[in-house]
Scaffold this active site. Structure first.
Site, PDB file in Angstrom:
ATOM      1  N   HIS A 255       0.836  -1.196   0.000  1.00 22.71           N
ATOM      2  CA  HIS A 255       0.000   0.000   0.000  1.00 22.71           C
ATOM      3  C   HIS A 255       0.867   1.240   0.000  1.00 22.71           C
ATOM      4  O   HIS A 255       1.949   1.232   0.586  1.00 22.71           O
ATOM      5  CB  HIS A 255      -0.928   0.017   1.232  1.00 22.71           C
ATOM      6  CG  HIS A 255      -2.077   0.950   1.071  1.00 22.71           C
ATOM      7  ND1 HIS A 255      -2.000   2.283   1.425  1.00 22.71           N
ATOM      8  CD2 HIS A 255      -3.321   0.746   0.566  1.00 22.71           C
ATOM      9  CE1 HIS A 255      -3.159   2.854   1.144  1.00 22.71           C
ATOM     10  NE2 HIS A 255      -3.979   1.950   0.625  1.00 22.71           N
ATOM     11  N   GLU A 313      -7.924  -5.077  -0.508  1.00 19.24           N
ATOM     12  CA  GLU A 313      -8.441  -5.889  -1.607  1.00 19.24           C
ATOM     13  C   GLU A 313      -8.211  -7.384  -1.380  1.00 19.24           C
ATOM     14  O   GLU A 313      -8.869  -8.216  -1.994  1.00 19.24           O
ATOM     15  CB  GLU A 313      -7.817  -5.433  -2.919  1.00 19.24           C
ATOM     16  CG  GLU A 313      -7.966  -3.921  -3.075  1.00 19.24           C
ATOM     17  CD  GLU A 313      -8.430  -3.480  -4.420  1.00 19.24           C
ATOM     18  OE1 GLU A 313      -8.473  -4.316  -5.315  1.00 19.24           O
ATOM     19  OE2 GLU A 313      -8.763  -2.308  -4.564  1.00 19.24           O
TER      20      GLU A 313
HETATM   21  N1  COA Z   1       4.072  -7.266  -4.963  1.00 13.97           N
HETATM   22  C1  COA Z   1       5.394  -7.256  -5.218  1.00 13.97           C
HETATM   23  N2  COA Z   1       6.180  -6.184  -5.017  1.00 13.97           N
HETATM   24  C2  COA Z   1       5.582  -5.074  -4.528  1.00 13.97           C
HETATM   25  C3  COA Z   1       4.220  -5.023  -4.232  1.00 13.97           C
HETATM   26  C4  COA Z   1       3.446  -6.179  -4.459  1.00 13.97           C
HETATM   27  N3  COA Z   1       2.156  -6.201  -4.222  1.00 13.97           N
HETATM   28  N4  COA Z   1       3.910  -3.799  -3.772  1.00 13.97           N
HETATM   29  C5  COA Z   1       5.053  -3.099  -3.780  1.00 13.97           C
HETATM   30  N5  COA Z   1       6.062  -3.868  -4.233  1.00 13.97           N
HETATM   31  C6  COA Z   1       7.454  -3.488  -4.388  1.00 13.97           C
HETATM   32  C7  COA Z   1       7.644  -2.647  -5.649  1.00 13.97           C
HETATM   33  O1  COA Z   1       7.937  -3.470  -6.762  1.00 13.97           O
HETATM   34  C8  COA Z   1       8.799  -1.760  -5.282  1.00 13.97           C
HETATM   35  O2  COA Z   1       9.987  -2.474  -5.473  1.00 13.97           O
HETATM   36  P1  COA Z   1      11.296  -1.747  -6.073  1.00 13.97           P
HETATM   37  O3  COA Z   1      11.591  -0.646  -5.098  1.00 13.97           O
HETATM   38  O4  COA Z   1      12.287  -2.839  -6.112  1.00 13.97           O
HETATM   39  O5  COA Z   1      10.894  -1.232  -7.417  1.00 13.97           O
HETATM   40  C9  COA Z   1       8.623  -1.561  -3.763  1.00 13.97           C
HETATM   41  O6  COA Z   1       7.818  -2.639  -3.311  1.00 13.97           O
HETATM   42  C10 COA Z   1       7.929  -0.261  -3.435  1.00 13.97           C
HETATM   43  O7  COA Z   1       6.737  -0.216  -4.171  1.00 13.97           O
HETATM   44  P2  COA Z   1       6.121   1.093  -4.824  1.00 13.97           P
HETATM   45  O8  COA Z   1       5.729   0.782  -6.232  1.00 13.97           O
HETATM   46  O9  COA Z   1       6.978   2.285  -4.584  1.00 13.97           O
HETATM   47  O10 COA Z   1       4.872   1.257  -3.945  1.00 13.97           O
HETATM   48  P3  COA Z   1       3.644   2.150  -4.275  1.00 13.97           P
HETATM   49  O11 COA Z   1       3.362   2.945  -3.088  1.00 13.97           O
HETATM   50  O12 COA Z   1       3.770   2.880  -5.562  1.00 13.97           O
HETATM   51  O13 COA Z   1       2.573   0.990  -4.539  1.00 13.97           O
HETATM   52  C11 COA Z   1       0.670  -0.292  -4.634  1.00 13.97           C
HETATM   53  C12 COA Z   1       1.432   0.765  -3.837  1.00 13.97           C
HETATM   54  C13 COA Z   1      -0.663  -0.592  -3.950  1.00 13.97           C
HETATM   55  C14 COA Z   1       0.384   0.248  -6.028  1.00 13.97           C
HETATM   56  C15 COA Z   1       1.520  -1.590  -4.727  1.00 13.97           C
HETATM   57  O14 COA Z   1       1.805  -2.079  -3.438  1.00 13.97           O
HETATM   58  C16 COA Z   1       0.868  -2.655  -5.600  1.00 13.97           C
HETATM   59  O15 COA Z   1       1.027  -2.642  -6.823  1.00 13.97           O
HETATM   60  N6  COA Z   1       0.114  -3.616  -4.982  1.00 13.97           N
HETATM   61  C17 COA Z   1      -0.552  -4.626  -5.731  1.00 13.97           C
HETATM   62  C18 COA Z   1      -1.852  -4.082  -6.296  1.00 13.97           C
HETATM   63  C19 COA Z   1      -2.904  -3.895  -5.244  1.00 13.97           C
HETATM   64  O16 COA Z   1      -3.099  -4.737  -4.381  1.00 13.97           O
HETATM   65  N7  COA Z   1      -3.624  -2.766  -5.335  1.00 13.97           N
HETATM   66  C20 COA Z   1      -4.679  -2.442  -4.407  1.00 13.97           C
HETATM   67  C21 COA Z   1      -4.275  -1.269  -3.550  1.00 13.97           C
HETATM   68  S1  COA Z   1      -5.442  -0.943  -2.274  1.00 13.97           S
END
Ligand code: COA
Length: 369
Positions: A255, A313
């Site tokens: 998140h 989710e």
């Molecule tokens: N699975 C695998 N790796 C994940 C991850 C996940 N669900 N969520 C974050 N990471 C990793 C990213 O790849 C990133 O790695 P890196 O630094 O090596 O590139 C690191 O953790 C930081 O992630 P980041 O993309 O900066 O986090 P964010 O704040 O932009 O992302 C979400 C938040 C929700 C978009 C992300 O956690 C995600 O894509 N989750 C899966 C989709 C989901 O469940 N969405 C519903 C949200 S309520």
């Protein structure tokens, strides 16, 4: 005005763009407050009608006001149903959110009566989502029963028959849990559109478009696909590792704000337990818990400095499946709850009278370069 390059953050993380009295997300402590109420205390007993009172009128409604809200939403559902023949092919889209977006775009609000306009959009979201699910299954839409609560009638319009009270209660818990959540992407989209002085329908359509994306509202369907693909808890670790090695994200995990487990995951987990006590089970709770544990472990190993836990989710998938909603309807059902929060934010934004207009840093060529 000069722009300080250090203030740029491509995902706007940590940037405060509004004061809000609607919800507070405490990512460090894993706490969500909806206008003075902890989500855990509110969502297991409140209804959509309560959420409308709380977020759009300022406080949880007393019995008479709740009844008035229920009546208003019932009338709004009936009005939305009457519009169905005039929606053209909007509900024929293969994606439920594309259908909801197209159908909602057909609406227009008069602007004279705020509560009526807001009710029209809340009622329409439920009617359009349900009618799309029916059409997708080759079934005719079911006319609303304005006498039922919003959640009970939504379920009835999807299933074609009244649902047991335990199922309606579980759906209310879900819808209340997701009504609002700080400055999430769809809420921000709604506020940006509202800030231009545009109309309510345009702001909600923009929000639906934002919620459609898999990084925001589109994850619960894939979470269920993942649970099905894993099948048994002991296979989870290996399956998840293969996903991560392939560079894919684990849906329902991680998140932007929470550094601990999303408090909404706990609320929904409790709602699933309550359903099981009432004799309703999708049989997936134990598997989901095992997969969550394995996913936490795999993500901890890969990102030791970035806590990644279950988000809302993850258990949404199991809860909505237990309620009997088809997985293609999960994200539209999210919109059925979240539209209440969008509308509250739109009104809050309007009151500020301030255009949201951030800046960008130019990285293109200079003329003649
Ligand atoms: N699975 C695998 N790796 C994940 C991850 C996940 N669900 N969520 C974050 N990471 C990793 C990213 O790849 C990133 O790695 P890196 O630094 O090596 O590139 C690191 O953790 C930081 O992630 P980041 O993309 O900066 O986090 P964010 O704040 O932009 O992302 C979400 C938040 C929700 C978009 C992300 O956690 C995600 O894509 N989750 C899966 C989709 C989901 O469940 N969405 C519903 C949200 S309520």
């Amino acid at each position: 005005m000069t722009i300080d390059a250090r203030t740029t953050a491509s995902g706007l993380e940590g940037v405060v763009v509004a004061d809000t009295g609607l919800s507070e997300v405490d990512g460090e402590r894993g706490r969500l407050i909806l206008r003075g109420h902890d989500v855990e205390a509110l969502a297991l007993s409140a209804t959509c009608e309560d959420a409308v009172g709380l977020l759009l009128r300022g406080a949880l409604p007393a019995a008479a006001e709740r009844e008035e809200i229920r009546r208003g939403l019932g009338e709004a559902r009936a009005a939305a149903f009457a519009r169905l023949p005039r929606l053209g092919d909007a509900l024929e889209a293969t994606d439920g959110m594309a259908a909801l977006r197209a159908a909602t775009a057909h609406l227009s609000t008069a602007g004279a009566d705020r509560a009526a306009d807001e009710g029209a959009l809340i009622g329409a979201a439920a009617v359009f989502a349900a009618a799309w699910a029916r059409a997708r299954a080759g079934l005719p839409p079911v006319a609303p029963d304005p006498g039922l609560s919003h959640a009970a009638d939504y379920l009835r319009m999807v299933r074609g028959e009244e649902a047991a009270p335990a199922l309606c209660r579980a759906l209310d818990t879900y819808l209340v849990t997701v009504t609002d959540h700080g400055m999430n992407a769809s809420t921000f989209a709604a506020r940006v559109v509202a800030s231009t002085g545009s109309d309510l329908v345009s702001a909600v359509v923009a929000a639906i478009g934002a919620l459609k994306g898999p990084l925001h509202g589109g994850a619960p369907g894939p979470v269920l696909d993942m649970l099905d693909a894993i099948g048994a808890g002991e296979r989870a670790a290996r399956w998840l590792e293969a996903e991560l090695v392939a560079g894919r994200r684990i849906m329902g995990m991680g998140h932007r704000i929470y550094r601990v487990r999303d408090p909404r995951a706990a609320v929904l987990e409790r709602a699933i337990e309550a359903l099981e006590r009432a004799g309703v089970s999708s049989g997936r709770l134990a598997l989901a818990r095992a997969v969550e544990r394995a996913a936490e472990g795999a993500l901890r190993a890969r990102h030791p400095d970035r806590p990644l836990h279950a988000n809302v989710e993850f258990y949404t998938a199991v809860l909505l499946d237990s309620i009997g909603l088809p997985r293609a309807l999960f994200t539209p059902t999210f919109a059925v709850g979240r539209v209440i929060g969008w509308l509250a934010h739109i009104e809050e934004q309007r009151r500020t009278g301030r255009l949201i207009r951030p800046a960008s840093r130019y990285t293109g060529p200079q003329p003649g370069a």
